[in-house]
Motif scaffolding. Structure first.
Motif: not given
Length: 392
Positions: A143-161, A98-104
Protein backbone atom coordinates in the motif's frame (compact mmCIF):
# COMPACT_ATOMS: atom_id res chain seq x y z
CA UNK A 1 -33.52 -20.24 -19.52
CA UNK A 2 -36.89 -21.06 -17.92
CA UNK A 3 -35.22 -21.01 -14.48
CA UNK A 4 -33.75 -17.58 -15.22
CA UNK A 5 -37.12 -16.19 -16.32
CA UNK A 6 -38.76 -17.50 -13.17
CA UNK A 7 -36.03 -15.94 -11.04
CA UNK A 8 -36.44 -12.57 -12.74
CA UNK A 9 -40.22 -12.78 -12.36
CA UNK A 10 -39.82 -13.56 -8.67
CA UNK A 11 -37.45 -10.62 -8.37
CA UNK A 12 -40.04 -8.28 -9.96
CA UNK A 13 -42.78 -9.41 -7.59
CA UNK A 14 -40.53 -8.94 -4.60
CA UNK A 15 -39.51 -5.49 -5.78
CA UNK A 16 -43.15 -4.44 -5.94
CA UNK A 17 -43.47 -5.52 -2.33
CA UNK A 18 -40.41 -3.50 -1.43
CA UNK A 19 -41.94 -0.37 -2.94
CA UNK A 20 -45.09 -0.83 -0.87
CA UNK A 21 -43.55 -1.75 2.46
CA UNK A 22 -39.87 -0.74 2.23
CA UNK A 23 -39.42 -4.30 3.37
CA UNK A 24 -36.29 -6.04 4.57
CA UNK A 25 -37.86 -9.47 4.84
CA UNK A 26 -35.79 -12.59 4.33
CA UNK A 27 -37.41 -13.61 1.05
CA UNK A 28 -36.45 -10.31 -0.58
CA UNK A 29 -32.88 -10.61 0.62
CA UNK A 30 -32.59 -14.23 -0.46
CA UNK A 31 -33.85 -13.41 -3.93
CA UNK A 32 -31.29 -10.66 -4.18
CA UNK A 33 -28.55 -13.04 -3.14
CA UNK A 34 -29.51 -15.46 -5.92
CA UNK A 35 -29.33 -12.77 -8.60
CA UNK A 36 -26.22 -11.18 -7.10
CA UNK A 37 -24.43 -14.53 -7.02
CA UNK A 38 -24.69 -14.84 -10.79
CA UNK A 39 -23.53 -11.26 -11.33
CA UNK A 40 -20.60 -11.85 -8.99
CA UNK A 41 -19.38 -15.10 -10.53
CA UNK A 42 -19.47 -13.59 -14.03
CA UNK A 43 -17.49 -10.63 -12.70
CA UNK A 44 -14.80 -12.80 -11.15
CA UNK A 45 -14.51 -14.81 -14.36
CA UNK A 46 -13.80 -11.72 -16.44
CA UNK A 47 -11.04 -9.75 -14.68
CA UNK A 48 -8.23 -8.75 -17.06
CA UNK A 49 -6.94 -5.29 -16.15
CA UNK A 50 -5.72 -3.29 -13.16
CA UNK A 51 -8.83 -1.17 -12.77
CA UNK A 52 -11.03 -4.25 -13.04
CA UNK A 53 -9.10 -5.89 -10.19
CA UNK A 54 -9.68 -2.96 -7.88
CA UNK A 55 -13.29 -2.38 -8.87
CA UNK A 56 -14.13 -6.04 -8.37
CA UNK A 57 -12.49 -6.01 -4.93
CA UNK A 58 -14.57 -3.01 -3.89
CA UNK A 59 -17.78 -4.64 -5.13
CA UNK A 60 -17.04 -7.88 -3.29
CA UNK A 61 -16.23 -6.01 -0.08
CA UNK A 62 -19.50 -4.06 -0.18
CA UNK A 63 -21.48 -7.23 -0.72
CA UNK A 64 -19.63 -9.75 1.48
CA UNK A 65 -18.24 -7.65 4.33
CA UNK A 66 -20.04 -4.28 4.30
CA UNK A 67 -18.74 -3.41 7.75
CA UNK A 68 -15.28 -2.92 6.19
CA UNK A 69 -16.57 -0.88 3.26
CA UNK A 70 -16.29 2.89 3.66
CA UNK A 71 -20.09 2.80 3.82
CA UNK A 72 -19.93 0.70 6.98
CA UNK A 73 -20.25 2.08 10.49
CA UNK A 74 -16.60 1.54 11.54
CA UNK A 75 -14.65 0.76 8.38
CA UNK A 76 -11.12 1.52 9.59
CA UNK A 77 -10.81 -0.95 12.46
CA UNK A 78 -10.81 -4.74 12.58
CA UNK A 79 -13.85 -6.34 14.18
CA UNK A 80 -12.34 -9.84 14.06
CA UNK A 81 -13.99 -10.79 10.76
CA UNK A 82 -11.68 -11.98 8.01
CA UNK A 83 -12.78 -10.56 4.62
CA UNK A 84 -11.49 -13.55 2.67
CA UNK A 85 -12.78 -12.90 -0.84
CA UNK A 86 -11.69 -9.26 -0.82
CA UNK A 87 -8.24 -10.11 0.47
CA UNK A 88 -7.85 -12.80 -2.17
CA UNK A 89 -8.38 -10.13 -4.84
CA UNK A 90 -6.11 -7.72 -2.96
CA UNK A 91 -3.41 -10.38 -2.68
CA UNK A 92 -3.46 -10.89 -6.43
CA UNK A 93 -3.11 -7.13 -6.90
CA UNK A 94 -0.12 -7.02 -4.57
CA UNK A 95 1.57 -10.08 -6.06
CA UNK A 96 1.31 -8.42 -9.49
CA UNK A 97 2.62 -5.05 -8.28
CA UNK A 98 5.16 -3.47 -10.61
CA UNK A 99 8.53 -2.24 -9.29
CA UNK A 100 7.36 1.37 -9.49
CA UNK A 101 4.53 0.61 -7.04
CA UNK A 102 1.48 0.23 -9.26
CA UNK A 103 -0.80 -2.61 -8.20
CA UNK A 104 -2.21 -5.28 -10.52
CA UNK A 105 0.25 -4.54 -13.32
CA UNK A 106 2.37 -7.63 -13.95
CA UNK A 107 0.06 -9.68 -16.15
CA UNK A 108 0.23 -10.41 -19.87
CA UNK A 109 2.58 -7.88 -21.45
CA UNK A 110 2.64 -5.91 -18.17
CA UNK A 111 2.06 -2.22 -17.43
CA UNK A 112 -1.17 -0.78 -18.81
CA UNK A 113 -0.05 2.82 -19.23
CA UNK A 114 -2.32 4.20 -16.52
CA UNK A 115 -0.99 6.13 -13.55
CA UNK A 116 -4.11 5.80 -11.38
CA UNK A 117 -5.83 2.52 -12.31
CA UNK A 118 -3.65 0.32 -10.10
CA UNK A 119 -4.61 2.39 -7.04
CA UNK A 120 -8.20 1.18 -7.39
CA UNK A 121 -7.05 -1.91 -5.44
CA UNK A 122 -5.12 0.13 -2.90
CA UNK A 123 -7.85 0.32 -0.26
CA UNK A 124 -8.38 -3.45 -0.37
CA UNK A 125 -4.64 -3.98 0.01
CA UNK A 126 -4.43 -1.60 2.96
CA UNK A 127 -7.43 -3.37 4.50
CA UNK A 128 -5.19 -6.43 4.62
CA UNK A 129 -2.92 -4.66 7.11
CA UNK A 130 -5.94 -4.21 9.40
CA UNK A 131 -7.42 -7.68 9.11
CA UNK A 132 -4.56 -10.07 8.32
CA UNK A 133 -1.84 -9.53 10.95
CA UNK A 134 0.22 -12.49 9.73
CA UNK A 135 1.00 -10.48 6.56
CA UNK A 136 0.88 -7.02 8.11
CA UNK A 137 4.19 -5.82 6.67
CA UNK A 138 3.47 -7.28 3.24
CA UNK A 139 0.13 -5.49 2.95
CA UNK A 140 1.44 -2.22 4.34
CA UNK A 141 4.54 -2.19 2.14
CA UNK A 142 2.43 -2.77 -0.96
CA UNK A 143 0.00 0.00 0.00
CA UNK A 144 2.84 2.40 0.81
CA UNK A 145 4.49 1.72 -2.54
CA UNK A 146 1.23 2.41 -4.36
CA UNK A 147 0.66 5.63 -2.42
CA UNK A 148 4.23 6.77 -3.10
CA UNK A 149 3.74 6.22 -6.80
CA UNK A 150 0.62 8.32 -7.17
CA UNK A 151 1.85 11.11 -4.88
CA UNK A 152 5.49 11.32 -5.92
CA UNK A 153 6.03 9.52 -9.24
CA UNK A 154 2.93 9.97 -11.39
CA UNK A 155 2.98 13.02 -13.68
CA UNK A 156 1.18 16.19 -12.59
CA UNK A 157 -0.83 18.57 -14.73
CA UNK A 158 -0.26 22.31 -14.77
CA UNK A 159 -2.78 22.68 -11.93
CA UNK A 160 -1.16 20.03 -9.77
CA UNK A 161 -3.67 17.30 -10.58
CA UNK A 162 -2.31 13.76 -10.70
CA UNK A 163 -2.39 12.61 -14.32
CA UNK A 164 -4.44 9.57 -15.13
CA UNK A 165 -1.81 8.46 -17.62
CA UNK A 166 1.86 7.67 -17.03
CA UNK A 167 3.27 8.83 -20.39
CA UNK A 168 1.34 12.11 -20.69
CA UNK A 169 -0.64 14.55 -18.59
CA UNK A 170 -4.32 13.78 -18.96
CA UNK A 171 -7.52 14.11 -16.95
CA UNK A 172 -9.87 11.14 -17.27
CA UNK A 173 -13.19 11.17 -15.42
CA UNK A 174 -12.42 7.53 -14.54
CA UNK A 175 -9.41 8.62 -12.47
CA UNK A 176 -11.58 10.16 -9.77
CA UNK A 177 -12.64 6.65 -8.78
CA UNK A 178 -9.32 4.94 -9.41
CA UNK A 179 -6.92 7.01 -7.34
CA UNK A 180 -8.47 9.48 -4.96
CA UNK A 181 -10.59 7.21 -2.74
CA UNK A 182 -7.39 5.28 -1.96
CA UNK A 183 -5.60 8.46 -0.90
CA UNK A 184 -8.54 9.32 1.36
CA UNK A 185 -8.71 5.78 2.76
CA UNK A 186 -5.01 5.81 3.56
CA UNK A 187 -5.53 9.14 5.30
CA UNK A 188 -8.40 7.75 7.36
CA UNK A 189 -6.53 4.61 8.42
CA UNK A 190 -3.44 6.60 9.43
CA UNK A 191 -5.37 9.64 10.76
CA UNK A 192 -3.61 11.88 8.26
CA UNK A 193 -5.72 14.96 7.50
CA UNK A 194 -3.27 16.06 4.82
CA UNK A 195 -4.09 12.99 2.73
CA UNK A 196 -7.81 13.58 3.19
CA UNK A 197 -7.37 17.12 1.88
CA UNK A 198 -5.27 15.91 -1.05
CA UNK A 199 -8.01 13.46 -2.03
CA UNK A 200 -10.58 16.26 -1.97
CA UNK A 201 -8.32 18.65 -3.89
CA UNK A 202 -7.75 16.09 -6.62
CA UNK A 203 -11.51 15.65 -7.07
CA UNK A 204 -11.88 19.44 -7.27
CA UNK A 205 -9.09 19.81 -9.83
CA UNK A 206 -10.53 17.07 -12.02
CA UNK A 207 -13.99 18.61 -11.89
CA UNK A 208 -12.56 22.01 -12.78
CA UNK A 209 -10.90 20.50 -15.85
CA UNK A 210 -13.76 18.30 -17.09
CA UNK A 211 -17.04 20.04 -16.16
CA UNK A 212 -19.28 21.01 -19.09
CA UNK A 213 -22.68 22.62 -19.56
CA UNK A 214 -24.53 19.70 -21.09
CA UNK A 215 -28.07 19.60 -22.49
CA UNK A 216 -29.39 18.14 -19.22
CA UNK A 217 -27.17 20.07 -16.80
CA UNK A 218 -23.57 20.25 -15.61
CA UNK A 219 -21.82 16.99 -16.44
CA UNK A 220 -18.28 15.81 -17.10
CA UNK A 221 -16.48 15.40 -20.38
CA UNK A 222 -14.42 12.24 -20.50
CA UNK A 223 -10.75 12.99 -21.33
CA UNK A 224 -8.78 16.24 -21.53
CA UNK A 225 -5.10 16.55 -22.45
CA UNK A 226 -3.17 19.03 -20.34
CA UNK A 227 -0.17 18.61 -22.66
CA UNK A 228 -2.05 19.84 -25.72
CA UNK A 229 -4.82 21.84 -23.97
CA UNK A 230 -7.35 19.96 -26.08
CA UNK A 231 -10.10 17.43 -25.53
CA UNK A 232 -9.33 13.81 -26.33
CA UNK A 233 -12.96 12.85 -25.67
CA UNK A 234 -15.29 15.78 -24.96
CA UNK A 235 -18.29 13.49 -24.95
CA UNK A 236 -20.51 13.27 -21.88
CA UNK A 237 -19.98 9.55 -21.31
CA UNK A 238 -22.32 7.86 -18.84
CA UNK A 239 -19.69 5.56 -17.34
CA UNK A 240 -17.19 8.41 -16.99
CA UNK A 241 -19.72 10.44 -15.02
CA UNK A 242 -20.57 7.36 -12.95
CA UNK A 243 -16.88 6.79 -12.14
CA UNK A 244 -16.58 10.45 -11.06
CA UNK A 245 -19.71 10.31 -8.88
CA UNK A 246 -18.62 7.05 -7.25
CA UNK A 247 -15.13 8.34 -6.58
CA UNK A 248 -16.32 11.60 -5.03
CA UNK A 249 -18.85 9.68 -2.93
CA UNK A 250 -16.14 7.43 -1.53
CA UNK A 251 -13.91 10.39 -0.72
CA UNK A 252 -16.79 12.26 0.96
CA UNK A 253 -17.89 9.28 3.05
CA UNK A 254 -14.32 8.44 4.04
CA UNK A 255 -13.76 11.98 5.33
CA UNK A 256 -17.13 11.83 7.09
CA UNK A 257 -16.06 8.71 9.02
CA UNK A 258 -12.93 10.36 10.48
CA UNK A 259 -12.37 12.71 13.40
CA UNK A 260 -11.69 15.44 10.86
CA UNK A 261 -15.25 15.49 9.55
CA UNK A 262 -16.28 18.70 11.34
CA UNK A 263 -13.35 20.77 10.16
CA UNK A 264 -13.79 19.37 6.65
CA UNK A 265 -17.56 19.88 6.49
CA UNK A 266 -17.21 22.36 3.58
CA UNK A 267 -15.26 19.79 1.55
CA UNK A 268 -17.93 17.15 2.20
CA UNK A 269 -20.63 19.64 1.20
CA UNK A 270 -18.87 20.43 -2.07
CA UNK A 271 -18.40 16.78 -2.92
CA UNK A 272 -22.07 15.99 -2.31
CA UNK A 273 -23.07 19.00 -4.43
CA UNK A 274 -20.89 17.77 -7.29
CA UNK A 275 -22.38 14.28 -6.96
CA UNK A 276 -25.84 15.84 -7.13
CA UNK A 277 -24.90 17.62 -10.36
CA UNK A 278 -24.03 14.31 -11.97
CA UNK A 279 -27.12 12.46 -10.74
CA UNK A 280 -29.40 15.31 -11.80
CA UNK A 281 -27.86 15.57 -15.26
CA UNK A 282 -27.72 11.83 -15.94
CA UNK A 283 -31.17 11.07 -14.53
CA UNK A 284 -32.65 13.86 -16.66
CA UNK A 285 -31.36 11.91 -19.67
CA UNK A 286 -32.99 8.62 -18.59
CA UNK A 287 -34.42 6.76 -21.56
CA UNK A 288 -37.89 5.25 -21.80
CA UNK A 289 -36.36 1.84 -21.02
CA UNK A 290 -35.10 3.28 -17.68
CA UNK A 291 -31.43 3.10 -18.63
CA UNK A 292 -29.14 6.07 -19.19
CA UNK A 293 -27.54 6.52 -22.61
CA UNK A 294 -23.94 5.52 -23.21
CA UNK A 295 -23.24 9.10 -24.30
CA UNK A 296 -25.48 12.11 -23.80
CA UNK A 297 -23.34 14.07 -26.25
CA UNK A 298 -20.31 13.20 -28.35
CA UNK A 299 -20.94 9.51 -28.92
CA UNK A 300 -23.55 6.79 -29.50
CA UNK A 301 -26.57 6.98 -27.20
CA UNK A 302 -27.43 3.28 -26.95
CA UNK A 303 -28.76 2.18 -23.54
CA UNK A 304 -26.05 1.19 -21.06
CA UNK A 305 -26.74 -0.98 -18.03
CA UNK A 306 -23.21 -0.48 -16.67
CA UNK A 307 -23.36 3.27 -16.07
CA UNK A 308 -27.03 2.97 -15.12
CA UNK A 309 -26.28 0.47 -12.34
CA UNK A 310 -23.37 2.56 -11.08
CA UNK A 311 -25.51 5.70 -10.90
CA UNK A 312 -28.33 3.77 -9.20
CA UNK A 313 -25.81 2.61 -6.61
CA UNK A 314 -24.68 6.19 -5.98
CA UNK A 315 -28.29 7.36 -5.64
CA UNK A 316 -29.08 4.72 -3.02
CA UNK A 317 -25.92 5.54 -1.09
CA UNK A 318 -26.42 9.30 -0.98
CA UNK A 319 -30.10 8.91 -0.06
CA UNK A 320 -29.03 6.73 2.85
CA UNK A 321 -26.09 8.88 3.96
CA UNK A 322 -27.33 12.39 3.14
CA UNK A 323 -31.14 12.14 3.26
CA UNK A 324 -31.55 15.89 3.79
CA UNK A 325 -30.00 16.48 0.35
CA UNK A 326 -31.22 13.45 -1.60
CA UNK A 327 -34.88 12.60 -1.29
CA UNK A 328 -37.33 10.06 -2.64
CA UNK A 329 -37.01 11.38 -6.18
CA UNK A 330 -33.48 9.93 -6.32
CA UNK A 331 -34.37 6.50 -4.94
CA UNK A 332 -37.41 6.29 -7.20
CA UNK A 333 -35.17 6.66 -10.24
CA UNK A 334 -32.64 4.27 -8.70
CA UNK A 335 -35.39 1.66 -8.31
CA UNK A 336 -36.55 2.05 -11.91
CA UNK A 337 -32.99 1.59 -13.09
CA UNK A 338 -32.51 -1.39 -10.79
CA UNK A 339 -35.54 -3.18 -12.20
CA UNK A 340 -34.42 -2.46 -15.76
CA UNK A 341 -30.90 -3.72 -15.10
CA UNK A 342 -32.00 -6.89 -13.30
CA UNK A 343 -34.64 -7.60 -15.91
CA UNK A 344 -31.96 -7.79 -18.61
CA UNK A 345 -29.48 -10.06 -16.82
CA UNK A 346 -28.74 -13.11 -18.95
CA UNK A 347 -28.77 -16.76 -17.91
CA UNK A 348 -24.97 -16.48 -17.54
CA UNK A 349 -25.38 -13.69 -15.02
CA UNK A 350 -24.03 -11.07 -17.43
CA UNK A 351 -25.49 -7.59 -17.64
CA UNK A 352 -26.93 -6.33 -20.92
CA UNK A 353 -26.90 -4.02 -22.79
CA UNK A 354 -23.48 -2.63 -21.94
CA UNK A 355 -20.71 -0.57 -23.47
CA UNK A 356 -17.54 -2.44 -24.39
CA UNK A 357 -14.75 -0.81 -22.33
CA UNK A 358 -11.89 -2.50 -24.20
CA UNK A 359 -12.34 -2.32 -27.97
CA UNK A 360 -9.59 -1.44 -30.44
CA UNK A 361 -8.70 0.80 -32.13
CA UNK A 362 -9.46 4.25 -30.65
CA UNK A 363 -12.04 5.78 -30.24
CA UNK A 364 -13.16 3.45 -27.52
CA UNK A 365 -16.51 3.25 -25.72
CA UNK A 366 -18.48 3.50 -28.97
CA UNK A 367 -19.52 -0.14 -29.20
CA UNK A 368 -21.78 -2.46 -27.25
CA UNK A 369 -20.15 -5.43 -25.56
CA UNK A 370 -20.91 -8.89 -24.22
CA UNK A 371 -18.97 -8.96 -20.93
CA UNK A 372 -17.39 -6.28 -18.79
CA UNK A 373 -15.91 -6.64 -15.32
CA UNK A 374 -16.79 -3.07 -14.39
CA UNK A 375 -20.43 -3.51 -15.45
CA UNK A 376 -20.70 -6.65 -13.31
CA UNK A 377 -19.11 -4.81 -10.39
CA UNK A 378 -21.53 -1.92 -10.81
CA UNK A 379 -24.43 -4.35 -10.71
CA UNK A 380 -23.18 -5.90 -7.48
CA UNK A 381 -22.59 -2.44 -5.97
CA UNK A 382 -26.13 -1.45 -6.91
CA UNK A 383 -27.63 -4.43 -5.10
CA UNK A 384 -25.43 -3.84 -2.05
CA UNK A 385 -26.44 -0.18 -1.93
CA UNK A 386 -30.11 -1.07 -2.24
CA UNK A 387 -29.75 -3.67 0.54
CA UNK A 388 -28.19 -1.11 2.85
CA UNK A 389 -30.81 1.52 2.01
CA UNK A 390 -33.74 -0.76 2.87
CA UNK A 391 -31.86 -2.19 5.87
CA UNK A 392 -32.09 -5.82 4.74
Amino acid sequence: MRQTRLAVSAWSLLCLGAYAAHSSDASLYQSKLWVAGNIRSAMLASIRTSWEQGTAAAAVLEFDDPEYSVFGSSPFVCDGTFPLATLQLAYSAAVRQSPDGRLSQEVGDALDGAALDGASAGSAVLLGSLTDPSRYNYWLDAANAQLNFILNVAPRTSTGAISHRIDSRQYWADGVYMGFPFIAYFGAVTNNATLLQIAYDQCRLYRDALILDGPTGKLWGHIYSDDNKTWVDEGIWGTGNAWAAHGMLRVAVTIQKTEHCSEMAPQIANLTLWIKEILDGEFAALRSDNLVPNYITGGPAFPDAASSAALSSVAYRVAHLFPHKFGKNYTDVAARIRDAVVGNITNLGTMQPIVNPLPDPFPYWNQTGLLSTESQAFGLMMLSAWRDWIGA
